[in-house]
Write a protein that holds these residues in place. Structure first.
Motif, PDB file in Angstrom:
ATOM      1  N   GLU A 124       5.718  17.369  -4.487  1.00 37.68           N
ATOM      2  CA  GLU A 124       5.819  15.986  -4.034  1.00 37.68           C
ATOM      3  C   GLU A 124       4.807  15.115  -4.775  1.00 37.68           C
ATOM      4  OE1 GLU A 124       7.423  16.151   0.541  1.00 37.68           O
ATOM      5  OE2 GLU A 124       5.256  16.160   0.220  1.00 37.68           O
ATOM      6  N   PRO A 125       5.035  14.860  -6.059  1.00 36.33           N
ATOM      7  CA  PRO A 125       4.065  14.047  -6.817  1.00 36.33           C
ATOM      8  C   PRO A 125       4.027  12.608  -6.289  1.00 36.33           C
ATOM      9  CG  PRO A 125       6.054  14.347  -8.083  1.00 36.33           C
ATOM     10  CD  PRO A 125       6.213  15.224  -6.877  1.00 36.33           C
ATOM     11  N   THR A 126       2.814  12.084  -6.211  1.00 34.16           N
ATOM     12  CA  THR A 126       2.627  10.666  -5.859  1.00 34.16           C
ATOM     13  C   THR A 126       2.350   9.892  -7.136  1.00 34.16           C
ATOM     14  OG1 THR A 126       1.793  11.144  -3.657  1.00 34.16           O
ATOM     15  CG2 THR A 126       1.230   9.016  -4.577  1.00 34.16           C
TER      16      THR A 126
ATOM     17  N   GLY B 184      -5.287 -13.706 -13.126  1.00 37.25           N
ATOM     18  CA  GLY B 184      -6.152 -12.858 -12.324  1.00 37.25           C
ATOM     19  C   GLY B 184      -5.588 -11.448 -12.245  1.00 37.25           C
ATOM     20  N   PRO B 185      -6.302 -10.546 -11.606  1.00 44.90           N
ATOM     21  CA  PRO B 185      -5.822  -9.150 -11.475  1.00 44.90           C
ATOM     22  C   PRO B 185      -4.865  -9.017 -10.297  1.00 44.90           C
ATOM     23  CG  PRO B 185      -8.010  -9.350 -10.532  1.00 44.90           C
ATOM     24  CD  PRO B 185      -7.662 -10.710 -11.057  1.00 44.90           C
ATOM     25  N   LEU B 186      -3.732  -9.707 -10.376  1.00 41.20           N
ATOM     26  CA  LEU B 186      -2.795  -9.739  -9.258  1.00 41.20           C
ATOM     27  C   LEU B 186      -1.927  -8.489  -9.180  1.00 41.20           C
ATOM     28  CD1 LEU B 186      -3.616 -12.788  -9.626  1.00 41.20           C
ATOM     29  CD2 LEU B 186      -1.341 -13.345  -8.790  1.00 41.20           C
ATOM     30  N   ALA B 187      -1.743  -7.789 -10.307  1.00 44.19           N
ATOM     31  CA  ALA B 187      -0.845  -6.637 -10.330  1.00 44.19           C
ATOM     32  C   ALA B 187      -1.285  -5.582  -9.312  1.00 44.19           C
ATOM     33  CB  ALA B 187      -0.804  -6.033 -11.730  1.00 44.19           C
ATOM     34  N   LEU B 188      -0.301  -4.950  -8.708  1.00 38.98           N
ATOM     35  CA  LEU B 188      -0.558  -3.963  -7.657  1.00 38.98           C
ATOM     36  C   LEU B 188      -0.158  -2.564  -8.112  1.00 38.98           C
ATOM     37  CD1 LEU B 188       1.071  -5.936  -4.700  1.00 38.98           C
ATOM     38  CD2 LEU B 188      -1.343  -5.917  -5.318  1.00 38.98           C
ATOM     39  N   ASP B 189      -0.920  -1.565  -7.699  1.00 43.69           N
ATOM     40  CA  ASP B 189      -0.546  -0.162  -7.869  1.00 43.69           C
ATOM     41  C   ASP B 189      -0.084   0.363  -6.522  1.00 43.69           C
ATOM     42  OD1 ASP B 189      -1.038   0.052 -10.568  1.00 43.69           O
ATOM     43  OD2 ASP B 189      -3.148   0.549 -10.288  1.00 43.69           O
ATOM     44  N   VAL B 190       1.233   0.474  -6.348  1.00 46.68           N
ATOM     45  CA  VAL B 190       1.801   0.908  -5.075  1.00 46.68           C
ATOM     46  C   VAL B 190       2.008   2.422  -5.117  1.00 46.68           C
ATOM     47  CG1 VAL B 190       3.742   0.668  -3.494  1.00 46.68           C
ATOM     48  CG2 VAL B 190       2.941  -1.313  -4.809  1.00 46.68           C
ATOM     49  N   PRO B 191       1.378   3.201  -4.226  1.00 46.78           N
ATOM     50  CA  PRO B 191       1.589   4.662  -4.216  1.00 46.78           C
ATOM     51  C   PRO B 191       2.995   5.004  -3.692  1.00 46.78           C
ATOM     52  CG  PRO B 191      -0.424   4.019  -3.026  1.00 46.78           C
ATOM     53  CD  PRO B 191       0.366   2.787  -3.232  1.00 46.78           C
ATOM     54  N   VAL B 192       3.747   5.739  -4.501  1.00 46.15           N
ATOM     55  CA  VAL B 192       5.099   6.154  -4.121  1.00 46.15           C
ATOM     56  C   VAL B 192       5.179   7.674  -4.237  1.00 46.15           C
ATOM     57  CG1 VAL B 192       7.554   6.014  -4.682  1.00 46.15           C
ATOM     58  CG2 VAL B 192       6.109   3.972  -4.857  1.00 46.15           C
ATOM     59  N   ARG B 193       5.567   8.341  -3.159  1.00 56.63           N
ATOM     60  CA  ARG B 193       5.696   9.797  -3.168  1.00 56.63           C
ATOM     61  C   ARG B 193       7.174  10.151  -3.367  1.00 56.63           C
ATOM     62  NH1 ARG B 193       3.042  11.442   1.524  1.00 56.63           N
ATOM     63  NH2 ARG B 193       4.951  11.085   2.719  1.00 56.63           N
ATOM     64  N   VAL B 194       7.430  11.058  -4.315  1.00 49.81           N
ATOM     65  CA  VAL B 194       8.793  11.495  -4.620  1.00 49.81           C
ATOM     66  C   VAL B 194       8.913  12.977  -4.268  1.00 49.81           C
ATOM     67  CG1 VAL B 194      10.585  11.702  -6.375  1.00 49.81           C
ATOM     68  CG2 VAL B 194       8.936   9.812  -6.483  1.00 49.81           C
ATOM     69  N   THR B 195       9.850  13.293  -3.393  1.00 47.99           N
ATOM     70  CA  THR B 195      10.065  14.688  -2.985  1.00 47.99           C
ATOM     71  C   THR B 195      10.972  15.367  -4.004  1.00 47.99           C
ATOM     72  OG1 THR B 195       9.826  14.075  -0.673  1.00 47.99           O
ATOM     73  CG2 THR B 195      10.910  16.188  -1.152  1.00 47.99           C
TER      74      THR B 195
END
Length: 859
Positions: free
Chosen positions: A729-731, A749-760
């Motif tokens: 299950e890599p995130t 500005g540093p508006l970009a987001l790193d959204v954690p997504v887990r893939v089964t």
């Protein structure tokens, strides 16, 4: 002066003449109408001041001695008696501000060499040190007859009044009897303000405006109605109760009155004349005053403590809303250039007024007097111009003009536009220091009701030139003021004096100081580039975007974020393209900045390379393209000798940062790599392309599954990471622009987001994977202690653009991942293909693995 008065009168002679003709007429009025308990008639004024003068003479006061007058705002009759008593004894009156602290009071008395002080009910602590110098208002009642043998002459010094101190230490301005009584004959045919029986003001005793009110009380038709201090409700109540026909205000009082709504609760229709002085009346305030006082003629008076009685007068005219009027004699007003030459209409320079009265001077300051008083002319300390009809328009105070680079910025103009915003009750603009530009405008505002600062910034952007836009707008509860209520610009500058303005840290900025992730964009420029003009354009762009001035000092062991005015963008010249990589790899000084570096190579046959490189703590890729576009716009404008148009209004970075959740500490992107079997120190980059047919199949799968192409690509990348690392299950940290609102489209500005997504990943590690089966198995999760890699997908968007210069994008090597882990960037191209870069450890293997999985996709 009438034909019967060949010489200018003294102040005591004016009072004696008025007491003779109108002994029972009120001169000053206090209390409720009809009460009379606080009234001072001209006869009483004459008798009481004679008695007090006898007492002063008996105490040893001699002609020319200076006497301080310290009275509260509710002691006008006592002050009026003391003032004339000092002059009748041959002394010099020195009205003092009741707001002076003990130290300031002692210093003022020392500087004017005061012999003693006449005081009201309250006695300051200074009196205890030398009680012999502190006298009550009426030292000896006597019989009220004049002192024999003491007679002031018109040319004798009568008064020392201290300037407002808005631009520095208050200066003592001396006025003779002839100056104070100019234009005030002993027996006039008609007295001033004859349209009413009362005029009202609330000026503090220690101000020049109040002293002019005292002279009006002595010579005008109506009695003076006074207040101890300005309070809008009481001011309007007295106007209604006494049917005051003339009222005197300064702009700060007018603004406070309008903001209070008191004018709507009282009948002000009896006011026929409203006089505003001491500062320029903002046009929007003048318009509102005309509504609040519907029967009044609004008049702007322009003078100064040094210039009185010289003045310009202007009935507020919608055709000339910003003019301060013209002198009665056009020859008494002139504009001078830097070399002292007289300037024609339309040209801006120093404003000088010629006084028809004997001139004033700075007491004990011959050098200062020589700079301000010249042959009957008075330097007003203002910058302005005359129109073809001789009307005066002010640009600013000389000391307040902001010299920003090669441009001069008017704070008066910016303040006038700020006052047009309905939520801005009051505004003050000052220049904040800048190491290269010299200064940049900054604004403090007092709001009538809460509004976002971004709304005010948006409002200004459509009305001001780019170089006039304040780099900072700070709401304040109240302003520092002098006795007259004028805003002290020196105090406003202190609001901006700190090195930087603190803003909240975002989650992405909360990691350890060693974090050195960068973003960059490069252009091949075929035209020649002038480095000097490029540097100027960089300053303009940095001045427009707060994030480009971010710094991250460490205080008490923790990183904080500040917007520092002196964080100047760096311009680096390198001889050849081979030297660019060294500059790209060079770290940024996070504590002092700047966090934006521009690299320019020397000219070559195929042009120059222009590279923007920024710390990811201050900027993201999307921001950098905005910076590039505005840089080109500003460069082209500067090259043509004009100012670039203001960019479209956006939200401010500080406003955006204030809405982010609190930084949670060290984010997962700073954790160690979960791939111990991969060579962490052998990070590289692998570039590839998915041909149109492969990319087309990827899009077909997305349409069939009703998902975005990015989700299909993410499934392939997660499967590649799972194969390489044996993770079921890599995130994956999915990079998103973070610009969901239109106002953030061009926000830097540093508006970009790193959204954690887990893939089964179904099945055992190492089993063959059909990436299409992973679609729908991805789930956004809270931040976790680790991640398998990063992913970024971009739909087709225009290439970076540098307007005004012949140029095209130049591909740069991919920046190494900040955390040492693998990353994949996939970008759609106009021909239907997708270009990709895999960076980090085992980049080649992971990149090829991703390609193979994409090839397996079947619609």
């Amino acid at each position: 002066m009438s034909v019967h008065d060949p010489a200018p009168p003294t102040v005591p002679r004016l009072l004696a003449a008025r007491a003779e003709t109108d002994p029972d007429r009120p001169a000053l009025v206090a209390g409720e109408p009809g009460d009379g308990s606080g009234d001072l008639t001209f006869g009483q004024w004459e008798r009481r001041s004679n008695a007090a003068a006898r007492g002063l003479f008996a105490r040893g006061l001699r002609p020319g001695d200076r006497v301080g007058l310290l009275f509260g705002g509710d002691e006008w009759p006592a002050f009026a008696v003391a003032f004339c008593a000092v002059l009748k004894a041959g002394g010099v009156a020195v009205p003092l501000s009741a707001r002076l602290g003990d130290h300031e009071l002692r210093d003022t008395l020392r500087r004017c060499a005061a012999t003693g002080v006449l005081h009201g009910r309250e006695v300051p602590a200074s009196a205890r040190e030398d009680p012999g110098r502190w006298w009550s208002p009426v030292p000896d009642s006597g019989d009220g007859s004049p002192i024999g043998g003491v007679e002031a002459r018109p040319g004798d010094l009568a008064q020392i009044i201290y300037t407002s101190g808005t631009t520095g230490t208050p200066k003592g301005v001396g006025a003779t009897h002839a100056n104070l009584t100019h234009g005030r004959p002993l027996r006039p045919r008609r007295r001033a303000y004859a349209h009413s029986e009362r005029f009202l003001h609330a000026f503090p005793i220690g101000t020049n405006a109040a002293q002019m009110m005292l002279m009006d009380a002595l010579t005008a038709h109506p009695a003076a109605l006074t207040l101890p201090g300005f309070e809008p409700e009481e001011f309007c109540r007295l106007v209604e109760a006494h049917r005051a026909g003339t009222v005197f205000l300064v702009p700060s009082m007018a603004i406070e009155l309008l903001g209070s709504g008191a004018h709507r609760r009282h009948d002000l229709s009896g006011v026929l004349l409203l006089s505003s002085s001491a500062a320029a009346l903002p046009p929007s305030v003048a318009q509102d005053l005309a509504v609040a006082f519907p029967g009044a003629t609004l008049v702007n008076y322009y003078t100064s403590t040094e210039a009185v009685p010289a003045q310009t007068t202007m009935i507020v005219d919608p055709a000339r809303p910003t003019s301060l009027g013209r002198a009665t004699d056009p020859g008494d007003l002139r504009i001078l250039g830097e070399n002292g030459e007289r300037l024609p209409a339309g040209e801006t320079g120093e404003v000088w007024l010629r006084s028809p009265a004997p001139p004033r001077s700075y007491v004990g300051d011959p050098e200062g007097s020589a700079l301000v008083f010249r042959d009957g002319w008075v330097r007003m300390g203002d910058v302005g111009h005359l129109d073809a009809d001789g009307y005066l328009y002010l640009s600013d105070r000389e000391t307040d003009v902001i010299k920003s680079g090669a441009l001069k910025v008017s704070t008066v103009r910016i303040e006038a536009v700020l006052h047009e915003h309905p939520a801005v009750a009051e505004a003050a603009v000052v220049g904040v220091p800048h190491p290269v530009m010299g200064a940049l405008p900054a604004a403090a505002v007092r709001l009538a009701y809460p509004v976002p600062v971004d709304e005010i910034r948006d409002f200004l952007s459509g009305r001001l030139a780019r170089h006039e836009l304040p780099t900072r707008i700070v709401p304040v509860e109240e302003f520092p003021r002098n006795d007259l209520g004028k805003i002290l610009k020196s105090g406003v500058r202190e609001l901006f004096a700190a090195r930087g303005r603190r803003v909240p840290l975002t989650a992405g900025q909360a990691g350890p100081p060693a974090h050195e992730e960068t973003v960059r964009v490069a252009m091949r420029v075929r035209d020649s580039v002038d480095p000097g003009i490029l540097r100027r354009a960089l300053r303009e762009v940095a001045a427009a975007h707060e994030a480009l001035r971010l710094t991250f000092p460490v205080l008490d062991g923790a990183r904080v974020a500040e917007i520092a005015p002196e964080a100047e963008p760096e311009l680096v010249r390198v001889p050849v393209e081979a030297a660019v990589e060294h500059e790209l790899s060079r770290g940024f000084d996070l504590e002092r900045g700047p966090l934006l570096r521009t690299i320019l190579t020397d000219p070559a046959p195929d042009g120059s390379l222009l590279v923007l490189c920024a710390s990811a703590l201050a900027c993201d890729d999307w921001s950098l393209e905005t910076v590039l576009y505005e840089l080109g716009t500003a460069y082209a404008a500067a090259l043509a000798g004009r100012t670039a148009p203001a960019p479209p209004a956006t939200a401010s970075y500080s406003g955006w940062a204030a809405t982010r959740p609190p930084a949670p500490g060290v984010p997962p992107s700073r954790s160690s790599s979960p791939f111990p079997h991969l060579p962490a120190g052998a990070a590289g980059a692998y570039g590839f392309s998915l041909p149109p047919e492969t990319a087309g199949r990827l899009r077909q799968v997305a349409r069939a599954r009703r998902v975005a192409p990015a989700e299909v690509a993410l499934a392939c990348w997660a499967a590649a990471l799972s194969r390489a690392g044996g993770l079921p299950e890599p995130t994956v940290l999915v990079r998103e622009p973070g610009r969901s609102e239109p106002a953030h489209a061009t926000l830097v500005g540093p508006l970009a987001l790193d959204v954690p997504v887990r893939v089964t990943i179904p099945g055992a590690p190492g089993d063959p994977v059909d990436p299409a089966t992973l679609i729908g198995l991805a789930e956004a999760v809270p931040e976790t202690p680790g991640h398998a890699g990063r992913f970024r997908f971009e739909g087709f968007r225009p290439e970076p653009y540098l307007p005004g210069l012949k140029s095209e994008p130049y591909p740069l090597p991919a920046a190494p991942p900040a955390d040492g882990g693998p990353s994949l960037t996939l970008i759609e191209q106009p021909d239907g293909s997708m270009s990709g870069v895999c960076a980090g450890p085992a980049a080649d293997d992971l990149g090829r693995g991703f390609q193979r999985l994409c090839d397996l996709l079947a619609p």
